[in-house]
Design an enzyme around this catalytic site. Structure first.
Site, PDB file in Angstrom:
ATOM      1  N   SER A 130       0.857  -1.182   0.000  1.00 40.26           N
ATOM      2  CA  SER A 130       0.000   0.000   0.000  1.00 40.26           C
ATOM      3  C   SER A 130       0.890   1.228   0.000  1.00 40.26           C
ATOM      4  O   SER A 130       1.990   1.216   0.556  1.00 40.26           O
ATOM      5  CB  SER A 130      -0.868  -0.020   1.251  1.00 40.26           C
ATOM      6  N   GLU A 188      -7.288 -10.075  -7.399  1.00 39.61           N
ATOM      7  CA  GLU A 188      -8.422  -9.185  -7.634  1.00 39.61           C
ATOM      8  C   GLU A 188      -8.611  -8.929  -9.128  1.00 39.61           C
ATOM      9  O   GLU A 188      -9.724  -8.879  -9.638  1.00 39.61           O
ATOM     10  CB  GLU A 188      -8.204  -7.848  -6.912  1.00 39.61           C
TER      11      GLU A 188
END
Ligand code: ARG
Length: 460
Positions: A272, A285
């Site tokens: 992140s 994802e």
């Protein structure tokens, strides 16, 4: 000479031109031109001298395309025109003989059929690699229990090998769908001309053989108008991507702290920008999110084909970007799935713990009663009552007393030891003895079958 009095509007040129995306068809276009020109000479339609001049010119054009020296021009409408233009520049007017007994209509669909065959083979090979990894992981984790889910609620425990093999079988079917698409793209359109055939006695079978087509398309009208082999490819790609999206979705869930069933390899994860502790399952994802894009290509191209009068219409130029993007997206997704499956590490303890919730054995308890002569519907009610009692009193099913069992079912109370036995984890798994079920013996059979299927030539 031209039939037109004014030049094309620049925006029309932008709308009409396909060179921006169809240039990737150059290897197929050059290969078919070589085969075509050889056949023309063998049939006496072109002299041997002209053939050699055209072949030499094509060689030079191909080498420019190969190493990126080919200078595309503003007015090259598509790859077919660009190659012919350059051929004439290099070989002289004899280059103009290449298009004898050929139309761009049979030319373009021939390139596409060759391309679709190649990408179907590539998809099959990529699928086989993923199947191989799934099989290897299934073998490594043959007796690791985890909960099987319905409605994303813990339902019945299964072995990890069994769960992984579920994906193996989906992919085996996908592989067959690509074998079908490959076969459907195996009829040579070339020789159909604009739509009605050509004014020369060509040898289409010779061209078919040289280009690896199994058959010659029997109807010239169908051959230039048809693109259903592309729909077949897109259909196979859409289904396969959808399968990969389900795998991606499970990897996202399983790698979360909430599940904690697995950890994805660092090489397929990202961090992140703000939260230093995070490891995000981006690849998994994206497997989820790429599927609707491929399905969209299938739906969009069905829309193009729908209601289209025979034969060639410029609408058909829209086949390419859907096909190309679907193939690129699918092959990348397959590579990502393979990379993740190869290196994912599973957490035996977390999965075992999640699978040890006794409530998961409710069906097994009902089946025990069935074996003792109680009708299933009644047994279902008895066990529901026990579950209710256990939940309400904050205990496990195995902590209920013989008296409490008797309140629900005297039969069950008489078989107290069997009741306790059913509540041990291994018995829930090992009781699934039916063919295709989760008991170790059955999973072992499944593994053996999967091994034979993996190396089988896929049949359409
Ligand atoms: N670029 C065209 C396509 O992709 C090639 C065929 C053009 N044929 C024609 N009659 N305009 O479909």
């Amino acid at each position: 000479m031209s039939r037109f009095r004014e030049p094309q509007h620049p925006d029309f040129r932008r709308l009409n031109s396909s060179i921006g995306f169809d240039r990737r068809l150059w290897p197929q276009d050059v290969a078919q031109s070589r085969a075509h020109v050889r056949m023309l000479a063998d049939r006496g339609i072109l002299s041997a001298e002209d053939r050699d001049a055209v072949l030499a010119g094509l060689e030079a054009v191909a080498s420019e395309l190969e190493d990126g020296r080919f200078a595309f021009r503003e007015d090259d409408e598509d790859i077919h025109m660009a190659i012919e233009r350059r051929l004439i520049e290099i070989a002289g007017p004899v280059g103009g003989k290449l298009h004898t007994a050929r139309s761009r209509n049979d030319q373009v669909v021939t390139d596409l059929a060759m391309y679709t065959r190649e990408r179907s083979v590539a998809a099959r090979e990529a699928i086989s690699r993923l199947m191989r990894e799934l099989l290897a992981r299934a073998e490594d984790h043959i007796d690791w229990p985890l909960p099987g889910y319905t409605h994303l609620q813990r339902a019945q425990p299964v072995y990890l090998a069994h769960h992984l093999l579920a994906y193996f079988w989906m992919l085996a079917r996908d592989r067959s769908r690509f074998a079908f698409a490959e076969r459907e793209a195996g009829r040579l359109p070339l020789g159909s001309g604009a739509l009605a055939g050509v004014n020369f006695d060509t040898d289409r079978l010779q061209v078919a053989r040289e280009l690896g087509f199994a058959f010659v398309a029997p109807n010239s009208i169908d051959a230039v108008a048809g693109r259903d082999f592309i729909l077949d490819y897109l259909g196979a790609a859409a289904t396969c991507s959808t399968h990969l999206s389900r795998l991606g979705a499970e990897l996202v869930l399983w790698s979360s702290a909430e599940f904690g069933f697995c950890e994805l390899p660092d090489s397929w994860s990202s961090g992140s920008s703000i939260m230093p502790q995070k490891k995000n399952p981006d690849a998994a994802e994206l497997l989820r999110a790429k599927a609707p894009r491929v399905v969209g290509h299938l739906a969009a191209f069905h829309g193009v084909m729908h209601g289209l009068p025979l034969t060639y219409n410029k609408d058909l130029q829209e086949d390419k970007e859907h096909l190309f993007d679907a193939a690129d997206t699918l092959e990348l997704s397959l590579a990502a799935a393979t990379g993740m499956v190869a290196r994912v590490s599973f957490n035996r303890e977390r999965m075992r713990e999640a699978a040890s919730d006794e409530l998961i054995a409710a069906t097994d308890l009902a089946d025990l009663l069935v074996r003792l002569g109680t009708p299933f519907r009644e047994a279902h009610g008895v066990v529901a009552g026990l579950v209710r009692k256990a939940i309400d009193s904050g205990r496990k099913l195995s902590q209920l007393t013989p008296e409490e069992l008797a309140e629900q079912s005297p039969t069950l109370a008489e078989h107290d030891p069997e009741y306790r036995e059913v509540l041990s984890q291994s018995s829930w798994l090992e009781s699934k003895v039916s063919e295709g079920g989760t008991s170790l013996a059955r999973v072992g059979q499944q593994l053996a079958l999967a091994k034979t299927v993996l190396d089988e030539a896929p049949s359409a």
